[in-house]
Motif scaffolding. Sequence first.
Motif, PDB file in Angstrom:
ATOM      1  N   VAL A 345      58.895  46.637  51.675  1.00  0.00           N
ATOM      2  CA  VAL A 345      57.825  47.523  52.153  1.00  0.00           C
ATOM      3  C   VAL A 345      56.712  46.656  52.709  1.00  0.00           C
ATOM      4  N   ASP A 346      55.873  47.261  53.521  1.00  0.00           N
ATOM      5  CA  ASP A 346      54.695  46.584  54.057  1.00  0.00           C
ATOM      6  C   ASP A 346      53.490  46.876  53.179  1.00  0.00           C
ATOM      7  N   HIS A 347      52.410  46.151  53.475  1.00  0.00           N
ATOM      8  CA  HIS A 347      51.131  46.384  52.802  1.00  0.00           C
ATOM      9  C   HIS A 347      50.500  47.627  53.441  1.00  0.00           C
ATOM     10  N   VAL A 348      50.652  48.771  52.788  1.00  0.00           N
ATOM     11  CA  VAL A 348      50.143  50.024  53.365  1.00  0.00           C
ATOM     12  C   VAL A 348      48.628  50.062  53.305  1.00  0.00           C
ATOM     13  N   PHE A 349      48.050  49.763  52.141  1.00  0.00           N
ATOM     14  CA  PHE A 349      46.600  49.609  51.975  1.00  0.00           C
ATOM     15  C   PHE A 349      46.374  48.863  50.670  1.00  0.00           C
ATOM     16  N   ASP A 350      45.151  48.442  50.428  1.00  0.00           N
ATOM     17  CA  ASP A 350      44.840  47.669  49.232  1.00  0.00           C
ATOM     18  C   ASP A 350      45.075  48.511  47.978  1.00  0.00           C
ATOM     19  N   ASP A 351      45.683  47.858  46.974  1.00  0.00           N
ATOM     20  CA  ASP A 351      45.941  48.503  45.682  1.00  0.00           C
ATOM     21  C   ASP A 351      46.718  49.813  45.871  1.00  0.00           C
ATOM     22  N   ASN A 404      57.658  54.225  42.405  1.00  0.00           N
ATOM     23  CA  ASN A 404      56.570  53.601  41.645  1.00  0.00           C
ATOM     24  C   ASN A 404      56.403  52.125  42.047  1.00  0.00           C
ATOM     25  N   LEU A 405      56.122  51.900  43.321  1.00  0.00           N
ATOM     26  CA  LEU A 405      55.967  50.546  43.852  1.00  0.00           C
ATOM     27  C   LEU A 405      54.497  50.222  44.088  1.00  0.00           C
ATOM     28  N   VAL A 406      54.165  48.941  43.938  1.00  0.00           N
ATOM     29  CA  VAL A 406      52.820  48.439  44.209  1.00  0.00           C
ATOM     30  C   VAL A 406      52.934  47.214  45.113  1.00  0.00           C
ATOM     31  N   GLU A 407      51.804  46.534  45.343  1.00  0.00           N
ATOM     32  CA  GLU A 407      51.800  45.412  46.281  1.00  0.00           C
ATOM     33  C   GLU A 407      52.707  44.274  45.824  1.00  0.00           C
TER      34      GLU A 407
END
Length: 596
Positions: A345-351, A404-407
């Motif tokens: 996945v890409d960095h969609v937005f911070d946190d 349930n994914l994060v950066e």
Amino acid sequence: MYSIIFLFVLSTCYSVTHADLVNTKVERNIDIASQLVKVTVKLTLENAGKSPVSSFNYALEPDTKSHLSYFGASPIQDDGRIDLKVEELPLNTNKANKDKDTHRILFQNPLNPGKLTTVRIELIFTHSLNPYPSSITQSEKQLVLYHGNHYYYSPYVTKTQTTIVTLPSSSVESFSKLKPVSQDDNVITYGPYDNVAPYSLNKMTIHCENNNPFLTVTTLNRAIEVSHWGVISVEEEIDIAHTGAQLKGAFSRYEFQRDQSGIAAVKSFKTILPASASDVYYRDEIGNISTSHLRILDDSTEVELRPRFPLFGGWKTHYTLGYNVPTYEYLFNNGDKYVLKMRFVDHVFDDSIIDQCTIRVILPEGSKHIQVKLPYPTKRLSDELHYTYLDTIGRPVIVLQNHNLVEQHIQDFEVHYEYQKLLMLQEPFLVVVALYILFLAVIIYVRLDFSITRDPTKESKLRISGFIETIHNHCDNRTIIYAKFDDALSKFKHNKDVNNYQTIVKKLNAEHKNETQAVADLLVKLKQEGSDAIDKVTELQRHDKAFKEQLQQQTVLVERLVANKINKQQYLDADAAIAKKKEDIIEKVNAVLCSL
């Protein structure tokens, strides 16, 4: 029987491996400054037993497993960070661990008796901060409630521990006060607490202000289309919801613009794309969204996305983001074996939080022996087929799904497959064949008459067109004959050879008669067809007759000159008058031919 023996052996290994471990020192940092709860534990372990241990267990606090998104561990040493292997244990490992969510962390090297080691553990929890109150007005600030544990929850005895909680701001409504505790600006420090028993629980509660973006990607559909012709296209369909405190009451655009209210609302966010990303587009159901800015940085491409409206609690938006990257940066091959290496996945937005993510990798048509290597557990669904232009059997599609994914999950995955390079000529070949068939069809359509009945009018027009074209040819032939007449007269004036001159004139008169008769025959056929060109052809015949008469007068004049019946000046005057009449007749003939 075998299952009982297996559980007995596993229980014995557990008791030998973990029973004598002690948490000598625990330094725990809990960061609730964003919508995520980020827990970092610096854990110093001591082997107080008599045999080496190869792993230790980390127990999750009750009712937190469903919120756990990321779990990572690494030894703290001078030569950098090396991730340790983490295994999730079943609930019924043994009696001591029954009904507890536990992870096993394996040491790089067994921990000998009496030795210490320090490990860094990182955990990230999602949807663990609850808005309280659950709904606010447009101008109110957002408050959140965090529930945790004052103690480090562990299956081992903890000699001493300290917990530091980082808040979004210094504005705190209330917090639990298990002494010793202190607050300094936006940091609350709990402890140190000594000699904490295993699996100790003491509820921690913090109620504080948090106006940071509470954005959640509820659904992410990511399509990666691989092309061996130089470009890999990536397109993401994203559903985003503001999962903070619900907006209470109606939204006022006027108040929002005037007072800059809506502190907890999200007006824009930044997405980070690869540095080589090009042809970036951002649109929704209405069309292209122009309120976006693209910045090219040294190591990335930053896209500032601004939705058509600010997002308040409970509001949602849907948009599509796409871009292209060069193939050579992500696709590697050795002969006919290829490896695609891209970010999951890409960095969609911070946190960011991604509740549900589906990845589709569209490989070139003809790819086979496909294998996928993933950086973390991911569900692979049934493969699909994708059809686009010039496809015959369809392109294989690898479908991956996670939640349930994060950066921390922005990691590379690999797709291995085999592809014969000769198949790259398939699409150009199909284009050539298609064009060939198209041109062939046009030729057949133009050349052949597919009408069921004959069209007399069309056939008559075609015959008339053929007659007129033939008349043009006969007129051209007569022009050539006239030029030969002029040439014969010129030679006769100089050599005065009467016999040769008469022979040539006789031959030319016969040719002229034939051409004139051919035109007359065609005129009869045009009358039979009822053509509008009859009058013009008749006019051509009349002009030709007049021209022939002038030519005969010029012949008589030359003969008289040769016989010395007139002088040269008389000849020149009379010849000039005849030449002028011939030019006038030729102009009239050309005008009629042009209109015919």
